[in-house]
Design a protein around this motif. Structure first.
Motif, PDB file in Angstrom:
ATOM      1  N   VAL A  23       4.419 -18.735  -2.692  1.00 58.74           N
ATOM      2  CA  VAL A  23       5.712 -18.055  -2.790  1.00 58.74           C
ATOM      3  C   VAL A  23       5.455 -16.560  -2.687  1.00 58.74           C
ATOM      4  CG1 VAL A  23       7.732 -17.576  -4.239  1.00 58.74           C
ATOM      5  CG2 VAL A  23       6.704 -19.870  -4.232  1.00 58.74           C
ATOM      6  N   VAL A  24       6.159 -15.899  -1.776  1.00 61.37           N
ATOM      7  CA  VAL A  24       6.061 -14.450  -1.645  1.00 61.37           C
ATOM      8  C   VAL A  24       7.321 -13.844  -2.250  1.00 61.37           C
ATOM      9  CG1 VAL A  24       5.903 -12.504  -0.058  1.00 61.37           C
ATOM     10  CG2 VAL A  24       4.636 -14.609   0.420  1.00 61.37           C
ATOM     11  N   ALA A  25       7.128 -12.873  -3.131  1.00 61.60           N
ATOM     12  CA  ALA A  25       8.256 -12.240  -3.820  1.00 61.60           C
ATOM     13  C   ALA A  25       8.167 -10.732  -3.665  1.00 61.60           C
ATOM     14  CB  ALA A  25       8.246 -12.616  -5.302  1.00 61.60           C
ATOM     15  N   ASP A  26       9.324 -10.059  -3.841  1.00 58.28           N
ATOM     16  CA  ASP A  26       9.302  -8.604  -3.822  1.00 58.28           C
ATOM     17  C   ASP A  26       8.848  -8.090  -5.183  1.00 58.28           C
ATOM     18  OD1 ASP A  26      11.506  -8.730  -5.558  1.00 58.28           O
ATOM     19  OD2 ASP A  26      12.964  -8.361  -3.974  1.00 58.28           O
ATOM     20  N   LEU A  27       8.815  -6.785  -5.346  1.00 55.11           N
ATOM     21  CA  LEU A  27       8.300  -6.208  -6.592  1.00 55.11           C
ATOM     22  C   LEU A  27       9.227  -6.434  -7.786  1.00 55.11           C
ATOM     23  CD1 LEU A  27       6.783  -2.872  -5.229  1.00 55.11           C
ATOM     24  CD2 LEU A  27       5.594  -4.987  -5.852  1.00 55.11           C
ATOM     25  N   LYS A  28      10.442  -6.904  -7.521  1.00 53.89           N
ATOM     26  CA  LYS A  28      11.345  -7.263  -8.613  1.00 53.89           C
ATOM     27  C   LYS A  28      11.232  -8.742  -8.973  1.00 53.89           C
ATOM     28  CE  LYS A  28      14.736  -3.608  -7.710  1.00 53.89           C
ATOM     29  NZ  LYS A  28      16.159  -3.288  -7.406  1.00 53.89           N
ATOM     30  N   GLY A  29      10.314  -9.421  -8.286  1.00 54.06           N
ATOM     31  CA  GLY A  29      10.107 -10.833  -8.582  1.00 54.06           C
ATOM     32  C   GLY A  29      11.092 -11.753  -7.912  1.00 54.06           C
ATOM     33  N   ALA A  68       8.116 -13.607 -16.704  1.00 52.92           N
ATOM     34  CA  ALA A  68       8.612 -12.277 -16.336  1.00 52.92           C
ATOM     35  C   ALA A  68       7.643 -11.192 -16.791  1.00 52.92           C
ATOM     36  CB  ALA A  68       9.998 -12.052 -16.953  1.00 52.92           C
ATOM     37  N   ALA A  69       7.090 -11.361 -17.972  1.00 52.99           N
ATOM     38  CA  ALA A  69       6.124 -10.384 -18.488  1.00 52.99           C
ATOM     39  C   ALA A  69       4.867 -10.363 -17.620  1.00 52.99           C
ATOM     40  CB  ALA A  69       5.771 -10.712 -19.931  1.00 52.99           C
ATOM     41  N   ASN A  70       4.424 -11.532 -17.165  1.00 53.98           N
ATOM     42  CA  ASN A  70       3.226 -11.591 -16.321  1.00 53.98           C
ATOM     43  C   ASN A  70       3.480 -10.970 -14.950  1.00 53.98           C
ATOM     44  OD1 ASN A  70       1.475 -12.761 -18.171  1.00 53.98           O
ATOM     45  ND2 ASN A  70       2.085 -14.838 -17.643  1.00 53.98           N
ATOM     46  N   ILE A  71       4.699 -11.146 -14.412  1.00 53.36           N
ATOM     47  CA  ILE A  71       5.036 -10.511 -13.141  1.00 53.36           C
ATOM     48  C   ILE A  71       5.008  -8.997 -13.290  1.00 53.36           C
ATOM     49  CG2 ILE A  71       6.934 -10.106 -11.524  1.00 53.36           C
ATOM     50  CD1 ILE A  71       7.658 -13.066 -11.855  1.00 53.36           C
ATOM     51  N   ALA A  72       5.562  -8.491 -14.385  1.00 54.28           N
ATOM     52  CA  ALA A  72       5.552  -7.047 -14.643  1.00 54.28           C
ATOM     53  C   ALA A  72       4.120  -6.529 -14.745  1.00 54.28           C
ATOM     54  CB  ALA A  72       6.331  -6.739 -15.920  1.00 54.28           C
ATOM     55  N   ARG A  73       3.249  -7.298 -15.349  1.00 53.38           N
ATOM     56  CA  ARG A  73       1.837  -6.901 -15.460  1.00 53.38           C
ATOM     57  C   ARG A  73       1.185  -6.838 -14.083  1.00 53.38           C
ATOM     58  NH1 ARG A  73      -0.655 -11.278 -19.123  1.00 53.38           N
ATOM     59  NH2 ARG A  73      -2.587 -10.134 -18.668  1.00 53.38           N
ATOM     60  N   MET A  74       1.512  -7.819 -13.232  1.00 52.89           N
ATOM     61  CA  MET A  74       0.954  -7.823 -11.884  1.00 52.89           C
ATOM     62  C   MET A  74       1.421  -6.615 -11.093  1.00 52.89           C
ATOM     63  SD  MET A  74       1.257 -11.836 -10.784  1.00 52.89           S
ATOM     64  CE  MET A  74       0.924 -11.376  -9.096  1.00 52.89           C
ATOM     65  N   VAL A  75       2.728  -6.310 -11.186  1.00 55.96           N
ATOM     66  CA  VAL A  75       3.287  -5.174 -10.448  1.00 55.96           C
ATOM     67  C   VAL A  75       2.638  -3.870 -10.896  1.00 55.96           C
ATOM     68  CG1 VAL A  75       5.395  -3.834 -10.052  1.00 55.96           C
ATOM     69  CG2 VAL A  75       5.476  -6.340  -9.970  1.00 55.96           C
ATOM     70  N   SER A  76       2.274  -3.793 -12.179  1.00 55.72           N
ATOM     71  CA  SER A  76       1.640  -2.576 -12.697  1.00 55.72           C
ATOM     72  C   SER A  76       0.178  -2.462 -12.264  1.00 55.72           C
ATOM     73  CB  SER A  76       1.738  -2.535 -14.228  1.00 55.72           C
ATOM     74  OG  SER A  76       0.901  -3.524 -14.808  1.00 55.72           O
ATOM     75  N   GLY A 101      -1.715 -15.041  -8.852  1.00 61.55           N
ATOM     76  CA  GLY A 101      -1.002 -14.071  -8.036  1.00 61.55           C
ATOM     77  C   GLY A 101      -1.849 -12.897  -7.600  1.00 61.55           C
ATOM     78  N   GLU A 102      -1.431 -12.298  -6.505  1.00 58.84           N
ATOM     79  CA  GLU A 102      -2.077 -11.094  -5.979  1.00 58.84           C
ATOM     80  C   GLU A 102      -0.987 -10.136  -5.520  1.00 58.84           C
ATOM     81  OE1 GLU A 102      -5.218 -10.216  -5.789  1.00 58.84           O
ATOM     82  OE2 GLU A 102      -6.228 -12.085  -6.338  1.00 58.84           O
ATOM     83  N   LEU A 103      -1.255  -8.843  -5.664  1.00 59.04           N
ATOM     84  CA  LEU A 103      -0.356  -7.835  -5.125  1.00 59.04           C
ATOM     85  C   LEU A 103      -0.528  -7.754  -3.609  1.00 59.04           C
ATOM     86  CD1 LEU A 103      -0.432  -4.668  -7.442  1.00 59.04           C
ATOM     87  CD2 LEU A 103       1.568  -6.037  -6.831  1.00 59.04           C
ATOM     88  N   ILE A 104       0.580  -7.637  -2.899  1.00 56.77           N
ATOM     89  CA  ILE A 104       0.538  -7.352  -1.472  1.00 56.77           C
ATOM     90  C   ILE A 104       0.693  -5.839  -1.329  1.00 56.77           C
ATOM     91  CG2 ILE A 104       1.655  -7.738   0.753  1.00 56.77           C
ATOM     92  CD1 ILE A 104       2.760 -10.359  -0.401  1.00 56.77           C
ATOM     93  N   ARG A 105      -0.201  -5.222  -0.588  1.00 52.23           N
ATOM     94  CA  ARG A 105      -0.176  -3.762  -0.458  1.00 52.23           C
ATOM     95  C   ARG A 105       0.078  -3.348   0.987  1.00 52.23           C
ATOM     96  NH1 ARG A 105      -1.926  -1.249  -5.045  1.00 52.23           N
ATOM     97  NH2 ARG A 105      -3.017  -2.569  -6.592  1.00 52.23           N
ATOM     98  N   GLY A 106       0.761  -2.224   1.137  1.00 52.64           N
ATOM     99  CA  GLY A 106       1.019  -1.683   2.457  1.00 52.64           C
ATOM    100  C   GLY A 106      -0.208  -0.971   2.997  1.00 52.64           C
ATOM    101  N   VAL A 107      -0.088  -0.385   4.188  1.00 57.74           N
ATOM    102  CA  VAL A 107      -1.217   0.279   4.822  1.00 57.74           C
ATOM    103  C   VAL A 107      -1.687   1.484   4.016  1.00 57.74           C
ATOM    104  CG1 VAL A 107      -0.655  -0.473   7.149  1.00 57.74           C
ATOM    105  CG2 VAL A 107       0.408   1.603   6.257  1.00 57.74           C
ATOM    106  N   ASP A 108      -0.782   2.063   3.214  1.00 56.86           N
ATOM    107  CA  ASP A 108      -1.167   3.212   2.397  1.00 56.86           C
ATOM    108  C   ASP A 108      -1.713   2.800   1.036  1.00 56.86           C
ATOM    109  OD1 ASP A 108       1.145   2.261   1.286  1.00 56.86           O
ATOM    110  OD2 ASP A 108       2.171   4.210   1.180  1.00 56.86           O
TER     111      ASP A 108
END
Length: 201
Positions: A23-29, A68-76, A101-108
């Motif tokens: 599942v791919v989600a945005d930064l708001k989950g 939700a708390a774990n998603i917030a930790r991942m985003v941070s 889960g893993e963070l997806i990062r842009g080119v920057d």
């Protein structure tokens, strides 16, 4: 298709992607993309789809705050290892899942989304529960059976013995025999004979 019958790398990548429950989600989950394998796991049809709800909607109510708390930790940027949750199928049935889960990062290098790998754990947890129950029954049997019963590993070390067998060895607890051999309880001649007999069986 090449002359050797091999699929192009792009086709192989797509086929592999479709086989993995992701599942791919945005930064708001909120859900953005769901692979066919993940759709199948939750019993969703592609045409009805899950839309763009928060991923926590597919977690049992009692686990949503933790998810939700774990998603917030991942985003941070905090690394969150595989975590077990109770998840809801389309039917409302509950299954056990493990999510990594893993963070997806842009080119920057800045985070742009989340990739969540989902594994169903229901059968594994059921099997683990069955093993625990069977071991509990075996321990109860060894505690109460009057016979001298023991189990050894490939090196003839005791793994489990009955209470009656422990008493014959002069032990107060069967666990005191774990890791020991017949040489710890018998004469060298008798222990050697028992070791040879065990090796033949």
């Amino acid at each position: 298709m090449s002359d050797h019958g091999e699929e192009p790398a792009g086709d192989l990548m797509l086929r592999a992607w479709n086989m993995v429950p992701v599942v791919v989600a945005d930064l708001k989950g909120r859900v953005c993309i769901v692979t066919p394998a993940a759709m199948s796991m939750f019993n969703w049809e592609r045409e009805e789809g899950p839309g763009r709800p928060p991923v926590t909607e597919y977690v049992a109510p009692e686990d949503r705050d933790r998810a939700a708390a774990n998603i917030a930790r991942m985003v941070s940027g905090e690394l969150v290892g595989p975590v077990q949750y109770r998840a809801l199928l389309k039917s409302g049935a509950v299954i056990a899942i493990e999510v990594g889960g893993e963070l997806i990062r842009g080119v920057d290098g800045s985070p742009t989304g989340l990739m969540l790998l989902v594994r169903e754990m229901t059968e594994r947890l059921r099997a683990e529960a069955d093993i625990i129950q069977e071991r509990s029954l075996l321990e109860a049997l060894l505690e109460n059976i009057p016979d001298h019963v023991y189990f050894k590993d490939a090196d003839c070390r005791f793994v489990m013995i009955s209470k009656a067998h422990a008493e014959m060895f002069g032990l107060t607890d069967p666990s005191q025999a774990v890791g020991k051999t017949d040489f710890d309880f018998f004469t060298e001649e008798h222990a050697g004979w028992r070791m040879r007999m065990n090796s033949r069986s």
